[in-house]
Design a protein around this motif. Structure first.
Motif, PDB file in Angstrom:
ATOM      1  N   ALA A  10      -9.728  19.712  10.323  1.00 10.26           N
ATOM      2  CA  ALA A  10      -8.644  18.843   9.843  1.00 10.26           C
ATOM      3  C   ALA A  10      -8.434  19.056   8.348  1.00 10.26           C
ATOM      4  CB  ALA A  10      -8.982  17.379  10.126  1.00 10.26           C
ATOM      5  N   SER A  11      -7.175  19.068   7.957  1.00  9.19           N
ATOM      6  CA  SER A  11      -6.840  19.310   6.547  1.00  9.19           C
ATOM      7  C   SER A  11      -7.590  18.356   5.624  1.00  9.19           C
ATOM      8  CB  SER A  11      -5.331  19.134   6.352  1.00  9.19           C
ATOM      9  OG  SER A  11      -5.000  19.347   4.995  1.00  9.19           O
ATOM     10  N   GLY A  12      -8.106  18.921   4.539  1.00 12.43           N
ATOM     11  CA  GLY A  12      -8.765  18.102   3.520  1.00 12.43           C
ATOM     12  C   GLY A  12     -10.241  17.902   3.760  1.00 12.43           C
ATOM     13  N   THR A  13     -10.708  18.270   4.939  1.00 12.85           N
ATOM     14  CA  THR A  13     -12.136  18.109   5.236  1.00 12.85           C
ATOM     15  C   THR A  13     -12.821  19.472   5.339  1.00 12.85           C
ATOM     16  OG1 THR A  13     -11.796  18.120   7.617  1.00 12.85           O
ATOM     17  CG2 THR A  13     -11.690  15.983   6.526  1.00 12.85           C
ATOM     18  N   LYS A  35      -6.594  22.382   2.963  1.00 12.59           N
ATOM     19  CA  LYS A  35      -6.214  21.139   2.265  1.00 12.59           C
ATOM     20  C   LYS A  35      -4.725  21.203   1.902  1.00 12.59           C
ATOM     21  CE  LYS A  35      -6.862  17.537  -0.605  1.00 12.59           C
ATOM     22  NZ  LYS A  35      -7.050  16.201  -0.016  1.00 12.59           N
ATOM     23  N   LEU A  57     -15.400   6.630   6.968  1.00 12.55           N
ATOM     24  CA  LEU A  57     -15.346   7.083   5.583  1.00 12.55           C
ATOM     25  C   LEU A  57     -14.019   6.619   5.001  1.00 12.55           C
ATOM     26  CD1 LEU A  57     -16.670   9.061   3.416  1.00 12.55           C
ATOM     27  CD2 LEU A  57     -15.062  10.748   4.272  1.00 12.55           C
ATOM     28  N   GLY A 206     -13.040   8.983  10.521  1.00 13.06           N
ATOM     29  CA  GLY A 206     -14.343   8.999  11.171  1.00 13.06           C
ATOM     30  C   GLY A 206     -14.355   8.224  12.477  1.00 13.06           C
ATOM     31  N   ILE A 231      -6.252  14.079  16.352  1.00 12.95           N
ATOM     32  CA  ILE A 231      -7.191  14.016  15.218  1.00 12.95           C
ATOM     33  C   ILE A 231      -7.672  12.569  15.088  1.00 12.95           C
ATOM     34  CG2 ILE A 231      -7.555  14.743  12.824  1.00 12.95           C
ATOM     35  CD1 ILE A 231      -4.622  15.709  12.785  1.00 12.95           C
ATOM     36  N   GLY A 232      -8.927  12.393  14.742  1.00  9.70           N
ATOM     37  CA  GLY A 232      -9.392  11.033  14.467  1.00  9.70           C
ATOM     38  C   GLY A 232     -10.751  10.748  15.061  1.00  9.70           C
ATOM     39  N   GLY A 233     -11.781  10.920  14.259  1.00 12.06           N
ATOM     40  CA  GLY A 233     -13.125  10.540  14.674  1.00 12.06           C
ATOM     41  C   GLY A 233     -13.751  11.441  15.727  1.00 12.06           C
ATOM     42  N   VAL A 253     -11.109  18.572  13.992  1.00 19.65           N
ATOM     43  CA  VAL A 253     -12.313  17.820  13.641  1.00 19.65           C
ATOM     44  C   VAL A 253     -12.336  17.675  12.121  1.00 19.65           C
ATOM     45  CG1 VAL A 253     -14.840  17.811  13.678  1.00 19.65           C
ATOM     46  CG2 VAL A 253     -13.566  18.691  15.639  1.00 19.65           C
ATOM     47  N   GLY A 254     -12.487  16.436  11.629  1.00 16.66           N
ATOM     48  CA  GLY A 254     -12.437  16.201  10.195  1.00 16.66           C
ATOM     49  C   GLY A 254     -13.734  15.685   9.627  1.00 16.66           C
TER      50      GLY A 254
HETATM   51  C1  LIG Z   1     -11.765  13.425   2.285  1.00 16.22           C
HETATM   52  C2  LIG Z   1     -10.528  13.595   3.130  1.00 16.22           C
HETATM   53  C3  LIG Z   1      -9.452  14.314   2.623  1.00 16.22           C
HETATM   54  C4  LIG Z   1      -8.300  14.478   3.393  1.00 16.22           C
HETATM   55  N1  LIG Z   1      -7.265  15.210   2.888  1.00 16.22           N
HETATM   56  C5  LIG Z   1      -6.159  15.434   3.651  1.00 16.22           C
HETATM   57  C6  LIG Z   1      -5.102  16.265   3.192  1.00 16.22           C
HETATM   58  O1  LIG Z   1      -5.145  16.839   2.088  1.00 16.22           O
HETATM   59  N2  LIG Z   1      -4.021  16.428   4.000  1.00 16.22           N
HETATM   60  C7  LIG Z   1      -3.927  15.855   5.234  1.00 16.22           C
HETATM   61  O2  LIG Z   1      -2.926  16.062   5.933  1.00 16.22           O
HETATM   62  N3  LIG Z   1      -4.938  15.079   5.708  1.00 16.22           N
HETATM   63  C8  LIG Z   1      -6.044  14.863   4.952  1.00 16.22           C
HETATM   64  N4  LIG Z   1      -7.074  14.095   5.443  1.00 16.22           N
HETATM   65  C9  LIG Z   1      -6.948  13.473   6.779  1.00 16.22           C
HETATM   66  C10 LIG Z   1      -7.655  14.312   7.858  1.00 16.22           C
HETATM   67  O3  LIG Z   1      -7.072  15.586   7.974  1.00 16.22           O
HETATM   68  C11 LIG Z   1      -7.619  13.590   9.226  1.00 16.22           C
HETATM   69  O4  LIG Z   1      -6.281  13.424   9.619  1.00 16.22           O
HETATM   70  C12 LIG Z   1      -8.296  12.223   9.185  1.00 16.22           C
HETATM   71  O5  LIG Z   1      -9.437  12.241   8.363  1.00 16.22           O
HETATM   72  C13 LIG Z   1      -8.710  11.737  10.588  1.00 16.22           C
HETATM   73  O6  LIG Z   1      -9.605  12.625  11.200  1.00 16.22           O
HETATM   74  P1  LIG Z   1     -11.225  12.458  11.150  1.00 16.22           P
HETATM   75  O7  LIG Z   1     -11.521  11.054  11.537  1.00 16.22           O
HETATM   76  O8  LIG Z   1     -11.757  13.478  12.116  1.00 16.22           O
HETATM   77  O9  LIG Z   1     -11.625  12.749   9.730  1.00 16.22           O
HETATM   78  C14 LIG Z   1      -8.229  13.908   4.692  1.00 16.22           C
HETATM   79  C15 LIG Z   1      -9.323  13.201   5.195  1.00 16.22           C
HETATM   80  C16 LIG Z   1     -10.463  13.045   4.436  1.00 16.22           C
HETATM   81  C17 LIG Z   1     -11.630  12.294   5.022  1.00 16.22           C
END
Ligand SMILES: Cc1cc2nc3c(=O)[nH]c(=O)nc-3n(C[C@H](O)[C@H](O)[C@H](O)COP(=O)(O)O)c2cc1C
Length: 305
Positions: A10-13, A35, A57, A206, A231-233, A253-254
């Motif tokens: 997942a973007s950003g992770t 990202k 988180l 998360g 996406i999501g947790g 997966v993020g």
């Molecule tokens: C630290 C962090 C940075 C993130 N940065 C971005 C980002 O730059 N662009 C984006 O579209 N989503 C971003 N996200 C969102 C994740 O891509 C994802 O949609 C969200 O965290 C839910 O998935 P997860 O529960 O598996 O983390 C970020 C999430 C986290 C935790």
């Protein structure tokens, strides 16, 4: 887009891949979602930018990124070395800014498409598009002619009806939708009266958000015909199959990558094992097999939302 398997970061992770090199080859993912990239360099929000919450988180990164020029000159060449398709996540303040990033990257080696981030809760403009179906549609319509690649709209859960957003994106020409971005949330220290992060509110991710993401994935998969990226947790093969069951085609997966940066090979092995043990040959046997509960209830017992 041909993918070797259904799991993307997942973007950003996942940064730009290099952070993960010591743990597993970034090309182990079927495609990489870097990202978010904006036209300009962004320094992000003041620290602290992340705090752990129960089963989740809370982050307030604020879309820090090196900007388009540095992405093209420094980051893209390294990402291309990983040899898997790239789904470049794009963010902008205006429709024109999204278009500038897409135009600059269109046709570049391994850039298979774009995930348009219309859903970040941590910056003022991030949600501007994602909260309004018409604004989302206007953005997609503007970007659509600029790329022959996959166009995926990343949706926010911070709306009353996420399916409405998904439909707007589909009708405007998106090839796919991804959901969910983080959920707007906060954490405070009651003694000092201060926020636990550098901004008042941030985005929750998360395991805590997985049941919400699952419900929203179901609603969106029922509403649109294009593939849905959930996406999501998501932390395990079991979770992936739950999302596939409610209609997802692929997943990202993020947050789990922070806990288990090496998790992917194990997840893929478990995915094959779980399918085989259920006598199923592929994800197609699971996709959308979730029963609409209403169908099995007499009229008077139909659920009200
Ligand atoms: C630290 C962090 C940075 C993130 N940065 C971005 C980002 O730059 N662009 C984006 O579209 N989503 C971003 N996200 C969102 C994740 O891509 C994802 O949609 C969200 O965290 C839910 O998935 P997860 O529960 O598996 O983390 C970020 C999430 C986290 C935790």
């Amino acid at each position: 887009m041909d993918l070797t398997h259904p799991v993307l970061p997942a973007s950003g992770t996942f940064g730009y891949g290099e952070e993960f090199e010591p743990f597993l080859p970034p090309g182990t993912f079927s495609a990489i979602v870097p990202k978010s990239i904006s036209v300009e360099v962004r320094c992000g929000n003041p620290p602290p930018r992340a705090v752990e919450t129960p089963a989740g988180l809370l982050n307030s990164i604020g879309l820090q990124n090196p900007g388009l020029d540095a992405f093209v000159s420094d980051y893209l060449p390294r990402l291309q070395r990983y040899g898997v398709p790239l789904l470049v996540n794009v963010v902008g303040r205006t429709v024109e800014e999204y278009c500038t990033v897409v135009e600059a990257l269109e046709g570049k080696h391994l850039v298979a498409g774009f995930e348009l981030n219309v859903s970040c809760p941590n910056v003022k403009e991030g949600l501007r598009f994602g909260l309004d179906p018409e604004a989302t549609a206007t953005l997609i319509r503007a970007v659509r002619p600029l790329t022959t690649g996959v166009l995926m709209a990343k949706l926010t859960p911070n709306v009353t009806d996420i399916a409405e957003q998904a439909l707007a994106a589909e009708e405007a020409g998106a090839d796919s939708v991804s959901l969910i971005n983080t959920i707007r949330a906060m954490a405070v220290d009651w003694r000092t009266g201060e926020s636990s992060i550098g901004t008042e509110t941030g985005g929750l991710s998360g395991p805590a958000i997985r049941p919400i993401a699952l419900r929203m994935t179901m609603e969106v998969a029922r509403a649109v015909k294009v593939p849905v990226c959930a996406i999501g947790g998501i932390c395990s093969a079991q979770h992936i199959l739950e999302f596939i069951s409610v209609g997802a085609s692929l997943v990202q997966v993020g947050t789990h990558l922070y806990r288990e940066p090496t998790c992917l090979p194990e997840i893929l092995q478990e995915l094959r094992h779980l399918l085989a043990s259920a006598g199923m040959r592929s994800l197609d046997d699971v996709r959308g097999n979730f029963h609409q509960l209403q169908d099995r209830l007499p009229d008077r017992e139909r659920q009200v939302p």
